[in-house]
Motif scaffolding. Sequence first.
Motif, short mmCIF file in Angstrom:
data_model
loop_
_atom_site.label_atom_id
_atom_site.label_comp_id
_atom_site.label_asym_id
_atom_site.label_seq_id
_atom_site.Cartn_x
_atom_site.Cartn_y
_atom_site.Cartn_z
N GLU A 86 -68.58 -41.64 11.33
CA GLU A 86 -67.79 -41.14 12.40
C GLU A 86 -68.54 -39.94 13.17
OE1 GLU A 86 -65.05 -42.12 13.89
OE2 GLU A 86 -64.40 -43.38 12.73
N LYS A 87 -69.30 -39.14 12.45
CA LYS A 87 -70.16 -38.07 13.05
C LYS A 87 -71.25 -38.76 13.80
CE LYS A 87 -72.93 -34.09 11.82
NZ LYS A 87 -73.78 -33.30 10.63
N SER A 133 -69.54 -40.37 17.08
CA SER A 133 -69.00 -39.17 17.88
C SER A 133 -70.04 -38.40 18.47
CB SER A 133 -68.31 -38.16 16.99
OG SER A 133 -67.15 -38.71 16.68
N GLU A 134 -71.52 -38.29 17.92
CA GLU A 134 -72.39 -37.57 18.59
C GLU A 134 -73.00 -38.52 19.61
OE1 GLU A 134 -75.07 -36.70 15.63
OE2 GLU A 134 -74.02 -34.78 14.71
N LEU A 182 -71.58 -40.70 21.27
CA LEU A 182 -70.38 -40.98 22.58
C LEU A 182 -70.55 -39.76 23.31
CD1 LEU A 182 -67.43 -42.89 21.01
CD2 LEU A 182 -69.60 -43.76 22.55
N ASN A 183 -70.71 -38.61 22.64
CA ASN A 183 -70.67 -37.22 23.46
C ASN A 183 -71.75 -37.03 24.29
OD1 ASN A 183 -68.42 -36.26 22.04
ND2 ASN A 183 -69.14 -35.26 20.43
N SER A 203 -71.25 -39.34 27.14
CA SER A 203 -70.19 -38.87 27.83
C SER A 203 -70.74 -37.60 28.83
CB SER A 203 -69.03 -38.24 27.14
OG SER A 203 -68.55 -39.08 26.64
N ARG A 225 -63.49 -39.61 29.73
CA ARG A 225 -62.48 -39.59 28.43
C ARG A 225 -61.74 -40.93 28.29
NH1 ARG A 225 -57.43 -36.32 30.23
NH2 ARG A 225 -56.78 -38.27 31.18
N GLN A 240 -64.57 -43.03 26.45
CA GLN A 240 -64.76 -42.60 24.94
C GLN A 240 -63.73 -42.90 24.13
OE1 GLN A 240 -65.50 -38.38 24.62
NE2 GLN A 240 -66.76 -38.62 23.04
N LYS A 254 -63.83 -45.40 21.08
CA LYS A 254 -63.46 -45.31 19.41
C LYS A 254 -62.29 -46.10 18.92
CE LYS A 254 -64.87 -40.55 19.16
NZ LYS A 254 -64.39 -38.93 18.91
#
Length: 460
Positions: free
Chosen positions: A25-26, A29-30, A32-33, A36, A50, A53, A57
């Motif tokens: 997950e980490k 998330s990194e 996708l961040n 974004s 938003r 993303q 997920k």
Amino acid sequence: MVLAQLGGSISRALQQMSNATIIDEKVLSECLNEISRALLQADVQFKLVRDMQANIKRIVNLDDLAAGHNKRRIIQQAIFNELCKMLDPGKPSFTPKKGKTSVIMFVGLQGSGKTTTCTKYAYYHQKKGWKPALVCADTFRAGAFDQLKQNATKAKIPFYGSYTESDPVKIAVEGVETFKKENCDLIIVDTSGRHKQEAALFEEMRQVSEATKPDLVIFVMDSSIGQAAFDQAQAFKQSVAVGAVIVTKMDGHAKGGGALSAVAATKSPVIFIGTGEHIDEFEVFDVKPFVSRLLGMGDWSGFMDKIHEVVPTDQQPELLQKLSEGSFTLRLMYEQFQNILKMGPIGQVELDSTNPKLMNESRIMRIARGSGRPVKDVMDMLEEYKRLAKIWSKMKGLKIPKKGEMSALSRNVNAQQMSKFLPPQMLKQIGGMGGLQSLMKQMGSKDMAGMFGGGGGGDR
């Protein structure tokens, strides 16, 4: 091109995820961040980013994926699909048909390049066999008719307008009727623009639309306005039935996120992009190849389309034979680029010679006179021949597919060979040697087969 910075940021985010030992997950998330952040910097509206993303997920549930699943590929596929959804409304734009009259109405703010784009659109279809015509219904901007008249004359496209009539609806109706009688199958109506959105502009657009009953309304948008495109696109969509978008000035340093926002707002596809001031600097926009470049996958389908445009199917076996021999003559270059060069008749001996040194000064002068071109044009053509011949010589020894088709060539060429005869600019666009290797690897899969005449889509 404005894609360079955005594409680089997205590609790096995906590469960092691929380099991770474990995809959790980490890491997701990194990744996708970073994507974004890149989209926001490109001025894409926050809500769109938003939502993208959140959708990824929801689709990529790492806990539910079995150990044997390729998580990297699943994540990349989800990102690819979501970016495509930003650009693709899910329905194709109206496509004009040759021989059947279609009325196309152009709308947009003043300064977006609308009048120039009308001519580019007409010229593009004229080259493909349509009989286009231009109607100037812009009575607001001083010099609008002069500009359209000049552009149309240069492109040899019939036009209609008036210096005295102030009613744009009357001009539009008369122009459309005139060209219908002349059997034009693509009648393009250029409407007035304003410096800002105002009631008078939209009311005028509605009146022209009701009077001419266009088959397609195209919203022309300047890419440099960035996120402001969202509000503009919505305002135009609410006033007239916008069916497609053309994004102009994509050759500058403008932020390309506005194009994404505009399509999302209008639920209409981007069909062309303007890449320069010249009439031929106008490209068909295709969602999947566009997103492929953003993901560092390159636009291989576009590259192959260019090859197929230049080389008709029945000429492919002969061309491949010459490829393998490394034999490149002026005749071969002339045959492949005759529609571009327009050099007129060139002597038989010169065309079949592989030695440009035979082209002495007197022969160059004779060719220039015979073709009605300046000597400099002939010299430039010879320099281009030398450049292409150098690339061609690197292909010597190339293994020819049994069927002698360009579509089978990919299975017999490795990335190292391909890199030798790709132009540096094309190699850079693909993503360098790494991007090329990735593409060549995909060439063997069913996913890429569709790009070379096989089954399946090329960008899944």
